[in-house]
Design a protein around this motif. Sequence first.
Motif, PDB file in Angstrom:
ATOM      1  N   GLU A  58       0.812  -1.211   0.000  1.00  0.00           N
ATOM      2  CA  GLU A  58       0.000   0.000   0.000  1.00  0.00           C
ATOM      3  C   GLU A  58       0.849   1.266   0.000  1.00  0.00           C
ATOM      4  OE1 GLU A  58      -2.482  -0.547   3.428  1.00  0.00           O
ATOM      5  OE2 GLU A  58      -3.974  -1.690   2.281  1.00  0.00           O
ATOM      6  N   ALA A  59       2.090   1.150   0.447  1.00  0.00           N
ATOM      7  CA  ALA A  59       2.964   2.321   0.490  1.00  0.00           C
ATOM      8  C   ALA A  59       4.411   1.869   0.574  1.00  0.00           C
ATOM      9  CB  ALA A  59       2.624   3.206   1.691  1.00  0.00           C
ATOM     10  N   TYR A  60       5.308   2.778   0.239  1.00  0.00           N
ATOM     11  CA  TYR A  60       6.737   2.501   0.354  1.00  0.00           C
ATOM     12  C   TYR A  60       7.453   3.774   0.790  1.00  0.00           C
ATOM     13  CZ  TYR A  60       7.285   4.952  -4.128  1.00  0.00           C
ATOM     14  OH  TYR A  60       7.277   5.904  -5.117  1.00  0.00           O
ATOM     15  N   GLU A  61       8.681   3.590   1.245  1.00  0.00           N
ATOM     16  CA  GLU A  61       9.575   4.704   1.539  1.00  0.00           C
ATOM     17  C   GLU A  61      10.980   4.306   1.143  1.00  0.00           C
ATOM     18  OE1 GLU A  61      11.017   7.724   5.134  1.00  0.00           O
ATOM     19  OE2 GLU A  61       9.704   6.014   5.597  1.00  0.00           O
ATOM     20  N   ILE A  62      11.621   5.149   0.346  1.00  0.00           N
ATOM     21  CA  ILE A  62      12.994   4.927  -0.108  1.00  0.00           C
ATOM     22  C   ILE A  62      13.890   5.973   0.541  1.00  0.00           C
ATOM     23  CG2 ILE A  62      14.553   4.886  -2.092  1.00  0.00           C
ATOM     24  CD1 ILE A  62      12.134   4.138  -3.824  1.00  0.00           C
ATOM     25  N   SER A  63      15.045   5.538   0.990  1.00  0.00           N
ATOM     26  CA  SER A  63      16.025   6.453   1.570  1.00  0.00           C
ATOM     27  C   SER A  63      17.358   6.255   0.859  1.00  0.00           C
ATOM     28  CB  SER A  63      16.179   6.190   3.065  1.00  0.00           C
ATOM     29  OG  SER A  63      17.053   7.130   3.665  1.00  0.00           O
ATOM     30  N   VAL A  64      17.975   7.345   0.432  1.00  0.00           N
ATOM     31  CA  VAL A  64      19.242   7.306  -0.297  1.00  0.00           C
ATOM     32  C   VAL A  64      20.240   8.217   0.407  1.00  0.00           C
ATOM     33  CG1 VAL A  64      20.405   7.668  -2.507  1.00  0.00           C
ATOM     34  CG2 VAL A  64      18.018   6.919  -2.465  1.00  0.00           C
ATOM     35  N   SER A  65      21.461   7.710   0.583  1.00  0.00           N
ATOM     36  CA  SER A  65      22.475   8.464   1.315  1.00  0.00           C
ATOM     37  C   SER A  65      23.820   8.385   0.614  1.00  0.00           C
ATOM     38  CB  SER A  65      22.603   7.918   2.745  1.00  0.00           C
ATOM     39  OG  SER A  65      23.616   8.610   3.457  1.00  0.00           O
ATOM     40  N   SER A  66      24.659   9.354   0.928  1.00  0.00           N
ATOM     41  CA  SER A  66      26.026   9.368   0.399  1.00  0.00           C
ATOM     42  C   SER A  66      26.960   8.520   1.237  1.00  0.00           C
ATOM     43  CB  SER A  66      26.549  10.809   0.373  1.00  0.00           C
ATOM     44  OG  SER A  66      26.522  11.364   1.696  1.00  0.00           O
TER      45      SER A  66
END
Length: 911
Positions: A58-66
Amino acid sequence: MKKLILLVFLASSFVATKAQVSAENLRCNLMANPLALSSNTPRFSWQVVAKGRGIIQEAYEISVSSDSLKLADGQGDLWSSGKVNSDAASNITYAGKPLKTKSKYYWKVRVWTNKGGSAWSRTASFGTGLLNYKDWEGRWIGFDRYFPWDNEDQNRLSARYFRKEFAVNKEVKSATAYIIGLGLYELTINGKKIGDQVLAPAPTDYTQNVKYNAFDVTPVIKQGKHAIGVILGNGRFFAMRQAKPYKVKTFGLPKMLMQINIQYKDGTSATIKTDESWKGTAEGPILANNEYDGEEYDARKEFAGWDKPGFDEKKWLTAEYVQEPGGTYEPQENEFMKVMQSIAPVSIKKRSNGNYIIDFGQNMAGWVKLQVKGEKGQKLTLKFAESLKEDRSLFIENLRDAKTTDTYILKGEGTEVWEPRFTFHGFRYVEVSGYPGTPTQKDFTARFVYDDMATVGKFESSNTLLNQIHRNSWWGIASNYKGMPIDCPQRNERQPWLGDRSTVSYGESFLFNNTALYNKWADDIRYSQKADGAIPDVAPAFWRYYSDNMTWPSTLHLVVDMLYRQTGDKEVIRNNYPAMKKWLQYMESRYLDAEGVMTKDSYGDWCVPPVSAEAGRGVNADQKHPSALIATAYDYYVNNLMIRFAKLAGQDQDIAGFAAMAARSKEAFNKRFYHKEGFYGENTLTDNILPVAFGIVEEENRNRLVAQIASIINKNNGHLSTGLIGVQWLMRTLSEIGRADLAYTIASKKTYPSWGYMIENGSTAIWELWNGNTANPKMNSQNHVMMLGDLLIWYYENLAGIKSDLEEAGYKKIIMRPEMINDLSYVKASYNSVRGEIRSDWKKSGKTFTWNITVPANSKAIVYIPAGGANKVKEGNKKVSTVDGVKLLRTEASRVVLEVGSGNYSFNSEM
């Protein structure tokens, strides 16, 4: 736009009362070569794998980091998507801060479903490549000249060796090597090969684009002295045959561009690059290397330690600056070729001439690794072939002028082990001459080489012949994956013919995860397109064949359609839409007559079987029979594809034009080619199957045409009579018209012409010709896939019942409707789709039908169960009407139609 798809498998168990899932159950799989993206807007994908039924994201969350530590600490310093209410789990475009060139990044994802949420996935990483031309700091080096031992007229060119020493005086944080080695390269640092790829990089038209590879070399770059070694082979760059410049495109002599970017822990950096400080030689042990002819290696000329620090390079030449190849620099995003299997001989037999014939039991592509002990200067040769003559000597007539021979000259220092680097062969048998002593099975190992893509499909049935055909297909398809789909691996051709893979690529996708390869090939086709819109028959256009026809170039449209059907990715349509539209307009502006008939074709129904195998004995199959009927049918079909593509690509303004052209083609086709007796054209099976498959036949004539198709097959005693075009639409169309029994009869035949006939005559792959055992050897490859047509699609979609609904592509909605054929008592198949594994395992005994299925999370399936009514169907031990998550839709034609969500189900029914 290029992409890198990162697959995160959420191997968790979702339940309504638990929102958290153990992080130990999460893992991350990356696409090959993630250090080099061509875009700074990557796209992310994942699979939700969970126990239980009816699970929908039903939902997602993406996290991107250096930084990986920042990401672990919850800091997505480059992008946090926030909680996005969506069931999308693939091709999510990065929307964070700008990414920098030649940098590494880290990401993770978590999802929420109707049954609970997941923990964060494990951290995955990806890298941006050298995004700008100026990021390449070195210069192209090589030797743009022949050496005395080379022979341009005979296409004999020795390998080029290059080396560079450097020192590192600081602690290294990271180091990445970028290399374009043309035509092929092998890279070592301090004497150790970097990567396990072979025959890299993937081939392209080097005047249009060239592929570079990136490697994390941090583990080998430490403080101290280092040496880089690069061997350059010829590959497709120095073309295998150059006698016909009007036909064969060649690009020059081997050359390279390379750099290693080093980041130090103190924040400084350094670049080791190709320049005039490099040394090189062509006087090494690889005397010649050629994809058609083989590799010649003289171990006496080895220079020990040449790629390690401290080697005496005084006699080596200064590397020379050379002209760049001309094409755009791009990271290779499709899989590397690798040695995927090592295979022992099944027998070694001595011939009367003293040579030995080694049988590996399987037609494949690759080479042989050997070990030998003998005197210095002894010459050992290995000659490769697909089959033997009656006298047990090699059958080499079908190789044309390809020498297919590897040569090894011993240095005479104990047991020597060798395998070639820059060639491959199509073979089952090897004739060994000059071997000192008596060879044993442990002295020779076949190295099976193909693109490193996962096998995603399995198929088994109660019909052992169908199973063997499936096995032969797997070997044939794998053998012909060489950074592009080629037609054959053995003779002096090995070209990426478009017509061979049009519909066959769709069938291949059920066996291999070929998405990256066919995205790359679509790029190859686009690069080959001329300014006026013309698309060649071979792409990359190593052969300059721009013959103009509707069938071969329309493979671009069919490959794009396959990729969308199997993945649901609209980007592939948007990327290729302008080229597809331009080509169609080019053909219609030049070759439509006044009535709307497409007059231009080149090949017709390529390689129609002779009336008997004996009738085709010695006959050259390279015969063209152009067909306006086929061309017009394809014009109609492609226009209809473009209508759908226009909708998906947001090009609604084009729809009316395509619809008008399709209507014109249909009217012209029926007016010109339909006969009142109820058939089309010359009343061949292909002439009649296309109007049904494409929906051209008028409804009032359809039943008569269907009867005519059945009559033709029956007159041929259940054999097929189609060439390359007809066989692409045959099996599915027979099922569609309610004659799956005829399709099954064709697939089950062991007599000529049939796939079973090939097996009965010793085939372990798929032949190029239905009469490959009798045809003129000029054209009778024993490892070709073009005659598979739509057979594998029929296996999985029709027999197993695993099909993606086109309206919800990429297996978001699965159509599961297996054919019930009297002589087939069970089918057990699985397919690891973009959304997860789909399983279909059915059996029937008398009137009893049992069916175990698996639907992946975030998908649903429409299930057609053979039954006398809904009250005759149970799931487990319960009537389906009482089972949660199972919805009864309707009853039709002896089938009960259900809708189910994800999970495992066990149905049984009375038919």
